[in-house]
Design a protein around this motif. Sequence first.
Motif, PDB file in Angstrom:
ATOM      1  N   GLY A 161      38.161  42.730 134.179  1.00  0.00           N
ATOM      2  CA  GLY A 161      37.798  43.620 133.070  1.00  0.00           C
ATOM      3  C   GLY A 161      36.524  43.123 132.384  1.00  0.00           C
ATOM      4  O   GLY A 161      35.622  43.911 132.078  1.00  0.00           O
TER       5      GLY A 161
ATOM      6  N   SER B 161      33.000  44.974 132.163  1.00  0.00           N
ATOM      7  CA  SER B 161      32.498  45.403 130.848  1.00  0.00           C
ATOM      8  C   SER B 161      30.972  45.276 130.810  1.00  0.00           C
ATOM      9  O   SER B 161      30.304  46.024 130.111  1.00  0.00           O
ATOM     10  CB  SER B 161      33.146  44.611 129.717  1.00  0.00           C
ATOM     11  OG  SER B 161      32.647  43.288 129.713  1.00  0.00           O
ATOM     12  N   HIS B 162      30.420  44.333 131.571  1.00  0.00           N
ATOM     13  CA  HIS B 162      28.959  44.292 131.700  1.00  0.00           C
ATOM     14  C   HIS B 162      28.501  44.999 132.982  1.00  0.00           C
ATOM     15  O   HIS B 162      27.508  45.727 132.977  1.00  0.00           O
ATOM     16  CB  HIS B 162      28.452  42.849 131.692  1.00  0.00           C
ATOM     17  CG  HIS B 162      26.971  42.787 131.931  1.00  0.00           C
ATOM     18  ND1 HIS B 162      26.052  43.196 130.985  1.00  0.00           N
ATOM     19  CD2 HIS B 162      26.253  42.436 133.023  1.00  0.00           C
ATOM     20  CE1 HIS B 162      24.836  43.080 131.470  1.00  0.00           C
ATOM     21  NE2 HIS B 162      24.910  42.629 132.713  1.00  0.00           N
TER      22      HIS B 162
ATOM     23  N   LYS C 207      27.563  52.817 127.910  1.00  0.00           N
ATOM     24  CA  LYS C 207      28.210  51.593 127.411  1.00  0.00           C
ATOM     25  C   LYS C 207      29.673  51.861 127.050  1.00  0.00           C
ATOM     26  O   LYS C 207      30.564  51.099 127.415  1.00  0.00           O
ATOM     27  CB  LYS C 207      27.466  51.064 126.187  1.00  0.00           C
ATOM     28  CG  LYS C 207      26.198  50.311 126.565  1.00  0.00           C
ATOM     29  CD  LYS C 207      25.605  49.640 125.351  1.00  0.00           C
ATOM     30  CE  LYS C 207      24.404  48.800 125.773  1.00  0.00           C
ATOM     31  NZ  LYS C 207      23.677  48.221 124.671  1.00  0.00           N
TER      32      LYS C 207
ATOM     33  N   ILE D 135      33.106  50.272 128.810  1.00  0.00           N
ATOM     34  CA  ILE D 135      34.158  49.514 128.101  1.00  0.00           C
ATOM     35  C   ILE D 135      35.524  50.163 128.377  1.00  0.00           C
ATOM     36  O   ILE D 135      36.496  49.475 128.698  1.00  0.00           O
ATOM     37  CB  ILE D 135      33.884  49.468 126.564  1.00  0.00           C
ATOM     38  CG1 ILE D 135      32.559  48.745 126.287  1.00  0.00           C
ATOM     39  CG2 ILE D 135      35.025  48.829 125.794  1.00  0.00           C
ATOM     40  CD1 ILE D 135      32.528  47.287 126.684  1.00  0.00           C
TER      41      ILE D 135
ATOM     42  N   SER E  80      36.621  49.321 131.896  1.00  0.00           N
ATOM     43  CA  SER E  80      37.078  47.944 132.092  1.00  0.00           C
ATOM     44  C   SER E  80      38.481  47.741 131.518  1.00  0.00           C
ATOM     45  O   SER E  80      39.303  47.035 132.095  1.00  0.00           O
ATOM     46  CB  SER E  80      36.080  46.925 131.537  1.00  0.00           C
ATOM     47  OG  SER E  80      35.664  47.284 130.269  1.00  0.00           O
ATOM     48  N   TYR E  81      38.771  48.406 130.379  1.00  0.00           N
ATOM     49  CA  TYR E  81      40.136  48.337 129.819  1.00  0.00           C
ATOM     50  C   TYR E  81      41.129  49.003 130.769  1.00  0.00           C
ATOM     51  O   TYR E  81      42.221  48.495 131.005  1.00  0.00           O
ATOM     52  CB  TYR E  81      40.203  49.027 128.451  1.00  0.00           C
ATOM     53  CG  TYR E  81      39.856  48.095 127.303  1.00  0.00           C
ATOM     54  CD1 TYR E  81      40.755  47.114 126.881  1.00  0.00           C
ATOM     55  CD2 TYR E  81      38.637  48.188 126.650  1.00  0.00           C
ATOM     56  CE1 TYR E  81      40.437  46.251 125.836  1.00  0.00           C
ATOM     57  CE2 TYR E  81      38.309  47.328 125.599  1.00  0.00           C
ATOM     58  CZ  TYR E  81      39.217  46.365 125.201  1.00  0.00           C
ATOM     59  OH  TYR E  81      38.907  45.513 124.175  1.00  0.00           O
TER      60      TYR E  81
END
Length: 196
Positions: free
Chosen positions: A146, A150-151, A172, A176, A179-180
């Motif tokens: 994750g 996130s990046h 962005k 995020i 990734s969650y």
Amino acid sequence: MSLSGFFLIIFLLVHLGVNLSLFAGRESFNAASHFMGHNPLIQLMQYVLAAGFITHIAMGMILEWKNKKARPIRYAKNNAAASAGWASRNMIVTGVLILLFLILHIKDFFVEIKFGHVPDDYELVTQLFKNPLYVVVYVIAFILLGIHLSHGFQSAFTSVGARSPKYLPLVKKTGILFSYLIALGFSVIAIYFYFN
Ligand code: HEM
């Protein structure tokens, strides 16, 4: 890097989707897993997937090496935290740890299903997650994945040009959220089958 990254993002979505069928029971998961393991087109895609992983890992290592070579003497005062987040400064660290997870995962799942003597795929998954240590290692790997995403997600998009002020905040935010979704989605499976 970004093209192989996009490909792996799609793989993760498909893999999570197939794995979520574990909640629908033994028959559903075995059918989904059997389809993924035997459909000729998907068999062909496995070579593309392997090439995608190898390209991504090799390019990541080359990038890290080039960055180090470009600045052999470190800054006397390094304020990297001010310009980039922890995830972006540690992509190589999270990447290598995910690679270690992947080696364990391929050995215990892929190789076991292809060459082992497991009664069925559902049994293998649910039995492995009965081991608390295994679940802890897996959940740590999913959290690292994750953080990496996130990046990585936004980086893949900005590398192909999506960096205008109009799209960047959306890219962005989606990164995020994604990734969650990946970290939580995979973790819920491991934790659920430990308790059930
Ligand atoms: C709860 C989490 C997960 C479960 C239950 C799971 C389950 C499985 C299973 C059953 C297979 C074998 C499929 C077959 O050959 O028929 C497999 C293969 C594989 N998994 Fe996972 N997996 C999980 C998470 C992940 C994650 C997070 C990644 C990537 C970072 C990943 C990458 C792979 C790869 C590359 C293969 C081999 C290619 C393939 O068969 O699709 N897995 N996984």
